[in-house]
Design a protein around this motif. Sequence first.
Motif: not given
Length: 407
Positions: A220-249
């Motif tokens: 959870s991102c907490g109660p102050l998040r504006v969007q309806s999705r309450p978390f940041i999910y890991q996702g990959y696509g053309h020239q984007y990546q939502n989160l760093m990988e676990h080991d690098i983090s």
Amino acid sequence: MVTTWRWIWILILLIGEWLVFRLAVTRCPWPAPSTSLDSNAPERVLLIADPQVTDAYSYDRQGVLLWLTEFYSDLYMQRSYQHVTRQRQPDKIVILGDLMDGGREWDDQGFKTQLGRFYKIFNQQTKTLYMSGNHDIGIRDGIQPHIYERFQQEFGPSSSIHSLAYNHTLVIIDTVTLTNTQPSIRQDALAILDQIAHTNKIGQRVLMTHVPLYRPEQTSCGPLRVQSRPFIYQGYGHQYQNLMEHDISQAILEQVQPELVFSGDDHDFCKVTHKYKKDDLLALEYTVPTFSMSQGVRQPGYMLLQATEQSLVPQLCWLPDQLGIFIMYGFLAGVTMILSFISHIYSLIVKRRMKRMKKNDEEQVLDVDSTMTTTSLLYGTVLLTLSDIKEVALVAFPFYLFCILLL
């Protein structure tokens, strides 16, 4: 009636184009010192994320529609930036990447043109540290060496270490380049990580990363998040990546050892806690909201960071809802037309009734001319309403232009 509406429009425009921006900043002061022991002046840092200056690569828009989108997006950020910097007067500013929406796509001439827009919005009167984002240089092996070098030549090193007041340290790591496999692109970020890992820690440390660090799925991102999705999910696509990988983090956290982490990229606020060094240490990560009205969230924002004698103190701040302002203008336009129409039709009905009362054969007049009377009544009311709207607009529109150009 016209004079009243003119003053109402002037008041509402002044509120929507100036007062709401000023009040938004006024309501969000620098965070208070952590204790009364902080007698000396703290160092104050303004954090801005993902301005992503809107351009031809942002949306499938052309011509006038594209121009209007760019104009109002630039105006919103320029106005917000002026209010924040004038009222808060930060010592430093950090822009956490994605400076331009199509930065990685432009050729050198197009990039130069977009730079002019960027610096018009964000003047260089205060010392500013610029971070790269995936929209600036790409991500993973989509990063082209020329684009990466061009960014650094214009904005300076994308990974660096900076001293803050009271022996605190600000560490900027270009996590975008850490996703790349080319040593020449990764080396600067790795060198800074190695340097900070071998530096004795005195005060607290704050880490700046464009891409948010890894967290378990659906954290959870907490109660102050504006969007309806309450978390940041890991996702990959053309020239984007939502989160760093676990080991690098984990490697970044263990080498930097920060108390606070600030990230961007997601466009919405998020607050999570990271554990590292076998859960012995904690770091609190804040994902800073986008500064732009054009990046998918109704409520843009920014954050303040104050380096006091005891600790680093963060503060989340929100900016005005520009779409809500436009809706307010549309609602007022509708109310203006409806009440003006009602006022005129009521006035005409009263006048005609007064005239009919003076006639001896009122029933005959009503029987013969009722249809024509209703038609002429509506026609006259529409003409008078349009005339009122024109007279109000002759004052409101120039005042709106004044607000856009000078406030």
